[in-house]
Design an enzyme around this catalytic site. Structure first.
Site: not given
Ligand code: NAD
Length: 298
Positions: A65-66, A96, A171, A246
């Site tokens: 999740l975000p 994260t 992280k 963030k």
């Molecule tokens: P994203 O925003 O693409 O995906 C998050 C998903 O969570 C969305 O599809 C959203 O609809 C869903 N969501 C939010 N609230 C929800 C709820 N209550 N119930 C169900 N689903 C819910 O984000 P991301 O890029 O996939 O990143 C996710 C996590 O991974 C973050 O914490 C980010 O910091 C970390 N991260 C991302 C990357 C990257 O390259 N994108 C790399 C390392 C770490």
């Protein structure tokens, strides 16, 4: 192979869940965005209408999740993971987030008899697709050993950083450095371009010199230098600027608590705050390069 409930199917969660399907797990999926869950369903997952439904029948629950508030809602909300029987289940939060929220949620989960680990990742969307992510795991030995059996199907390197919350701290330190390195890489490339250098040539020079770093090597922020980088795809998809902002904020919060000095992290955070305010939140974090280009032209 067991059954995994996967909640949060965004840029990272979708390919991670897909790798679990490929490895032979039964995967039950839920996301607030219908289309994201439907896409996984077309690949063999069971699409669920709620968190509760996803968690039922699963022995492992993974959340991606975000930010901290989403993890709180998904774990502690009325339809949350901990609103039902979780005794003996393995709960892995790969988002994260701030270590405090992790510890709070983790403690409640452990009190209910679940195994809990925080397991944030490094490696980006490319790593998620290729199942080569690095997992930085916090939790006790038993929970870590259980988590490793699932995480190994989505990643290549799995580190045990310490107790619950230690994964997040590892992280956060990594991303503080990444934000600083990306800012520096954009800055150096832009300076070279402004002074007549070809960014491809300059990148090759720096890759064989002491300025070499991950952003330059695998994630070049200048469009056209590296075909596979988000920069060459209009800065999509990838690790959004709002997520880097963030993470730098999480680094600064942690530093305030431990009274650590983070002047470079503060500067990088300010750069990303400015970049986000200019409407770039959804673009990949390497789009900070455009901030330098705009400044140079003004
Ligand atoms: P994203 O925003 O693409 O995906 C998050 C998903 O969570 C969305 O599809 C959203 O609809 C869903 N969501 C939010 N609230 C929800 C709820 N209550 N119930 C169900 N689903 C819910 O984000 P991301 O890029 O996939 O990143 C996710 C996590 O991974 C973050 O914490 C980010 O910091 C970390 N991260 C991302 C990357 C990257 O390259 N994108 C790399 C390392 C770490």
């Amino acid at each position: 192979m067991g059954t995994v409930a996967f909640i949060g199917l965004g840029n990272m969660g979708a390919p991670m869940a897909q790798n679990l399907l490929s490895a032979g797990f039964k995967v039950r999926v839920f996301d607030l965005v219908f289309e994201l869950a439907a896409q996984l369903e077309s690949l063999g997952a069971t699409r669920c209408e709620s968190i509760n439904e996803a968690v039922q029948g699963a022995d492992t629950v993974i959340t991606m999740l975000p930010a901290g508030q989403h993890v709180k809602t998904v774990y502690l909300g009325p339809d949350g993971i901990l609103s039902q029987e979780t005794k003996g289940k393995l709960l892995i939060d790969s988002s994260t987030i701030d270590p405090e929220t992790t510890r709070m949620v983790g403690q409640k989960a452990i009190e209910q008899g679940a195994y809990f680990t925080d397991a944030p990742v490094s490696g980006g969307v490319a790593g998620a697709k290729a199942a080569t992510l690095t997992f930085i795991v916090g939790g006790d030995e038993k929970a870590f050993n259980k988590a490793e059996q699932v995480l190994k199907h989505m990643g290549k390197n799995i580190f045990h950083a310490g107790g619950v919350g230690a994964g997040q701290m590892g992280k956060i330190c990594n991303n503080l450095m990444l934000g600083i390195l990306m800012s520096g890489t954009c800055e150096a490339l832009n300076l070279g371009i402004d002074n007549g250098l070809d960014p491809k040539v300059l990148s090759n020079i720096m890759l064989q010199s002491s300025g070499r770093n991950w952003a330059l090597e695998l994630y070049n922020p200048c469009p056209g230098v590296m075909e596979t980088a988000p920069a060459s795809n209009d800065y999509k998809p990838g690790f959004m600027s709002k997520l880097m902002l963030k993470d730098l904020g999480l680094g600064l919060e942690a530093a305030t608590k431990s009274q650590s000095s983070v002047p470079m992290g503060s500067l990088a955070r300010n750069l990303y705050a400015f970049h986000n305010m200019n409407g770039n939140e959804e673009l990949d974090f390497s789009s900070l390069f455009e901030f330098y280009q705009t400044q140079s032209k003004e």
